[in-house]
Each structure stands twice: as C-alpha cells, then as structure tokens.
Scaffold this motif. Structure first.
Motif, PDB file in Angstrom:
ATOM      1  N   CYS A  39       0.586  -1.120  -0.021  1.00  0.00           N
ATOM      2  CA  CYS A  39       0.003   0.052   0.021  1.00  0.00           C
ATOM      3  C   CYS A  39       0.936   1.090   0.017  1.00  0.00           C
ATOM      4  N   LYS A  40       0.377   2.149  -0.633  1.00  0.00           N
ATOM      5  CA  LYS A  40       1.027   3.394  -0.746  1.00  0.00           C
ATOM      6  C   LYS A  40       0.708   4.032   0.670  1.00  0.00           C
ATOM      7  N   PRO A  41       1.139   4.893   1.380  1.00  0.00           N
ATOM      8  CA  PRO A  41       1.001   5.338   2.475  1.00  0.00           C
ATOM      9  C   PRO A  41      -0.208   6.274   2.518  1.00  0.00           C
ATOM     10  N   ALA A  42      -1.240   6.095   3.504  1.00  0.00           N
ATOM     11  CA  ALA A  42      -2.449   6.791   3.398  1.00  0.00           C
ATOM     12  C   ALA A  42      -2.239   8.282   3.149  1.00  0.00           C
ATOM     13  N   ALA A  43      -1.626   8.993   3.575  1.00  0.00           N
ATOM     14  CA  ALA A  43      -1.156  10.335   3.622  1.00  0.00           C
ATOM     15  C   ALA A  43      -0.770  10.800   2.618  1.00  0.00           C
ATOM     16  N   LYS A  44      -0.359   9.839   1.558  1.00  0.00           N
ATOM     17  CA  LYS A  44       0.259  10.202   0.352  1.00  0.00           C
ATOM     18  C   LYS A  44      -0.845   9.941  -0.866  1.00  0.00           C
ATOM     19  N   VAL A  45      -1.878   9.199  -0.599  1.00  0.00           N
ATOM     20  CA  VAL A  45      -2.841   8.983  -1.691  1.00  0.00           C
ATOM     21  C   VAL A  45      -3.521  10.185  -1.888  1.00  0.00           C
ATOM     22  N   GLN A  46      -3.782  10.323  -3.216  1.00  0.00           N
ATOM     23  CA  GLN A  46      -4.601  11.639  -3.805  1.00  0.00           C
ATOM     24  C   GLN A  46      -5.845  11.334  -4.603  1.00  0.00           C
ATOM     25  N   ASP A  47      -6.666  12.288  -4.597  1.00  0.00           N
ATOM     26  CA  ASP A  47      -7.724  12.159  -5.517  1.00  0.00           C
ATOM     27  C   ASP A  47      -7.550  11.482  -6.920  1.00  0.00           C
ATOM     28  N   TYR A  48      -6.493  11.842  -7.576  1.00  0.00           N
ATOM     29  CA  TYR A  48      -6.310  11.235  -8.879  1.00  0.00           C
ATOM     30  C   TYR A  48      -6.006   9.637  -8.466  1.00  0.00           C
ATOM     31  N   ASP A  49      -5.430   9.241  -7.545  1.00  0.00           N
ATOM     32  CA  ASP A  49      -5.401   7.674  -7.479  1.00  0.00           C
ATOM     33  C   ASP A  49      -6.620   6.917  -7.724  1.00  0.00           C
ATOM     34  N   PHE A  50      -7.718   7.563  -7.543  1.00  0.00           N
ATOM     35  CA  PHE A  50      -8.938   6.670  -7.528  1.00  0.00           C
ATOM     36  C   PHE A  50      -9.557   6.916  -9.054  1.00  0.00           C
ATOM     37  N   ALA A  51      -8.863   7.564  -9.934  1.00  0.00           N
ATOM     38  CA  ALA A  51      -9.445   7.728 -11.337  1.00  0.00           C
ATOM     39  C   ALA A  51      -8.616   7.110 -12.381  1.00  0.00           C
ATOM     40  N   SER A  52      -8.937   6.842 -13.647  1.00  0.00           N
ATOM     41  CA  SER A  52      -8.347   6.245 -14.465  1.00  0.00           C
ATOM     42  C   SER A  52      -8.926   6.340 -16.013  1.00  0.00           C
ATOM     43  N   GLN A  53      -8.177   6.628 -16.866  1.00  0.00           N
ATOM     44  CA  GLN A  53      -8.766   6.864 -18.186  1.00  0.00           C
ATOM     45  C   GLN A  53      -8.360   5.489 -18.978  1.00  0.00           C
ATOM     46  N   GLN A  54      -7.820   4.398 -18.448  1.00  0.00           N
ATOM     47  CA  GLN A  54      -7.388   3.281 -18.927  1.00  0.00           C
ATOM     48  C   GLN A  54      -8.321   2.626 -20.075  1.00  0.00           C
ATOM     49  N   LEU A  55      -9.728   2.901 -19.845  1.00  0.00           N
ATOM     50  CA  LEU A  55     -10.615   1.953 -20.600  1.00  0.00           C
ATOM     51  C   LEU A  55     -11.097   2.785 -21.660  1.00  0.00           C
ATOM     52  N   ARG A  56     -10.565   3.869 -21.722  1.00  0.00           N
ATOM     53  CA  ARG A  56     -11.249   4.693 -22.845  1.00  0.00           C
ATOM     54  C   ARG A  56     -11.135   4.213 -24.378  1.00  0.00           C
ATOM     55  N   ASN A  57     -10.071   3.662 -24.762  1.00  0.00           N
ATOM     56  CA  ASN A  57      -9.804   2.886 -25.780  1.00  0.00           C
ATOM     57  C   ASN A  57      -9.871   1.356 -25.857  1.00  0.00           C
ATOM     58  N   PRO A  58     -10.213   0.895 -26.949  1.00  0.00           N
ATOM     59  CA  PRO A  58     -10.070  -0.619 -26.861  1.00  0.00           C
ATOM     60  C   PRO A  58      -8.693  -1.060 -26.764  1.00  0.00           C
ATOM     61  N   GLY A  59      -8.518  -2.318 -26.392  1.00  0.00           N
ATOM     62  CA  GLY A  59      -7.227  -3.075 -26.408  1.00  0.00           C
ATOM     63  C   GLY A  59      -6.877  -3.750 -27.820  1.00  0.00           C
ATOM     64  N   ASN A  70      -9.360  -5.050 -22.765  1.00  0.00           N
ATOM     65  CA  ASN A  70      -8.662  -3.942 -22.205  1.00  0.00           C
ATOM     66  C   ASN A  70      -9.063  -4.197 -20.775  1.00  0.00           C
ATOM     67  N   LEU A  71      -8.094  -4.876 -19.743  1.00  0.00           N
ATOM     68  CA  LEU A  71      -8.458  -5.183 -18.308  1.00  0.00           C
ATOM     69  C   LEU A  71      -7.564  -4.106 -17.419  1.00  0.00           C
ATOM     70  N   ALA A  72      -8.446  -3.635 -16.473  1.00  0.00           N
ATOM     71  CA  ALA A  72      -8.035  -2.630 -15.229  1.00  0.00           C
ATOM     72  C   ALA A  72      -8.048  -3.529 -14.117  1.00  0.00           C
ATOM     73  N   ILE A  87     -12.085  -4.472 -13.688  1.00  0.00           N
ATOM     74  CA  ILE A  87     -13.092  -4.330 -14.834  1.00  0.00           C
ATOM     75  C   ILE A  87     -12.422  -4.355 -16.125  1.00  0.00           C
ATOM     76  N   ALA A  88     -13.119  -4.732 -17.097  1.00  0.00           N
ATOM     77  CA  ALA A  88     -12.475  -4.727 -18.403  1.00  0.00           C
ATOM     78  C   ALA A  88     -13.330  -4.089 -19.366  1.00  0.00           C
ATOM     79  N   ARG A  89     -12.842  -3.643 -20.415  1.00  0.00           N
ATOM     80  CA  ARG A  89     -13.516  -3.096 -21.636  1.00  0.00           C
ATOM     81  C   ARG A  89     -13.328  -4.157 -22.863  1.00  0.00           C
ATOM     82  N   ILE A  90     -14.358  -4.763 -23.268  1.00  0.00           N
ATOM     83  CA  ILE A  90     -14.064  -5.633 -24.465  1.00  0.00           C
ATOM     84  C   ILE A  90     -15.045  -5.299 -25.648  1.00  0.00           C
ATOM     85  N   ASP A  91     -14.374  -5.082 -26.660  1.00  0.00           N
ATOM     86  CA  ASP A  91     -14.599  -4.538 -27.969  1.00  0.00           C
ATOM     87  C   ASP A  91     -14.959  -5.963 -29.036  1.00  0.00           C
ATOM     88  N   PHE A  92     -15.956  -5.912 -29.648  1.00  0.00           N
ATOM     89  CA  PHE A  92     -15.974  -7.031 -30.684  1.00  0.00           C
ATOM     90  C   PHE A  92     -16.153  -6.738 -31.927  1.00  0.00           C
TER      91      PHE A  92
END
Length: 150
Positions: A39-59, A70-72, A87-92
């Motif tokens: 774990c990252k020390p709780a005092a160093k965790v920021q709001d951006y740690d809980f957001a991701s743009q990883q699934l915007r595009n297909p794998g 595209n698996l997160a 969570i995953a994004r699957i494109d067919f």
C-alpha cells in the motif's frame, strides 16, 4: 447411543479489507505479496489515485477471436488493490468471441454500451443449466462467481 450428524459450514470468499483502501504503491511494478500489493501510505494518496482513463480505448484485437480486451486490475490501476474487483472493456468485431472462462473469486457484471451480444453461463445446480440471453445497448448481465461463462 445417540449419534448426531450435521453438515459443516464452508465459506470460500475473500475477507473484508482491514482498511478503507490500499492504493498499490507502484501498480506498474508488482511484487510478490500474500494478499494484494504493498500500500501507498494513506497520507500520500490523492484524489487522482482513484481515477483512470485506461478503458477509454479498446485493447489489441485478436485476429482469431475478433475481440479486444482491455483489463483494469490492481496491477494497472492501483486503487483496485484489495477491493476484490477488476473491470474490463471488451470490444467485438461482428461475430467476435469471448471464449468461455471462469473467475473463481469474483462475480462479473457486464454492461453493454452499444450493439447486441449473446451472453450466458452454466450453473452447477440444477443439472448444469445454461442461462443465456441476448442483451442490448444499456443492458446489464451478471455472471455469478466461479461459473463458466461467455
């Protein structure tokens, strides 16, 4: 003589986490641990740690299956560490496939963003019953933990 028999209760599930969150210290450099990643020390965790743009595009599309996954997971999105979730994004492509598979420790919820998709799973009781349905854009479908599904 009195003999009493009672079935033993068995439970096979992940325990509740010991803290509110455990953002992975370095999600791109997984280390061997017993339960989750360091774990990252709780005092160093920021709001951006809980957001991701990883699934915007297909794998990358598989030529054989006609699908792209595209698996997160905790290794790619540290906020998922110890949450019992990925969570995953699957494109067919037309007639693309996601082969039958199992998640022994997690239930899967599928949300269909667009198109039409045939989904299903096989129950262990009664008698290996197939639950299958065609779903449409905006629909959800649940695949229970540990059951083979597609």
């Amino acid at each position: 003589m009195l003999v009493v028999s009672s079935p033993l209760a068995c439970r096979a599930a992940d325990e509740d986490p010991l803290q509110d969150f455990c953002v992975a210290l370095n999600a791109n450099d997984p280390q061997i641990t017993i339960n989750g990643m360091l774990c990252k020390p709780a005092a160093k965790v920021q709001d951006y740690d809980f957001a991701s743009q990883q699934l915007r595009n297909p794998g990358n599309f598989s030529a054989n299956l006609g699908s792209a996954v595209n698996l997160a997971s905790a290794t790619t999105f540290g906020a998922l560490n110890t949450q019992g979730l990925s969570i995953a994004r699957i494109d067919f492509r037309p007639r693309g496939l996601n082969p039958p598979h199992v998640h022994p420790r997690a239930t899967e919820v599928l949300f269909l963003a667009q198109g039409t998709l045939v989904v299903g799973f096989v129950s262990s009781a009664p008698q290996n019953r197939l639950f299958s349905k065609t779903i449409y854009a905006g629909d959800l479908f649940v695949f229970p933990r540990g059951l083979s599904h597609f």
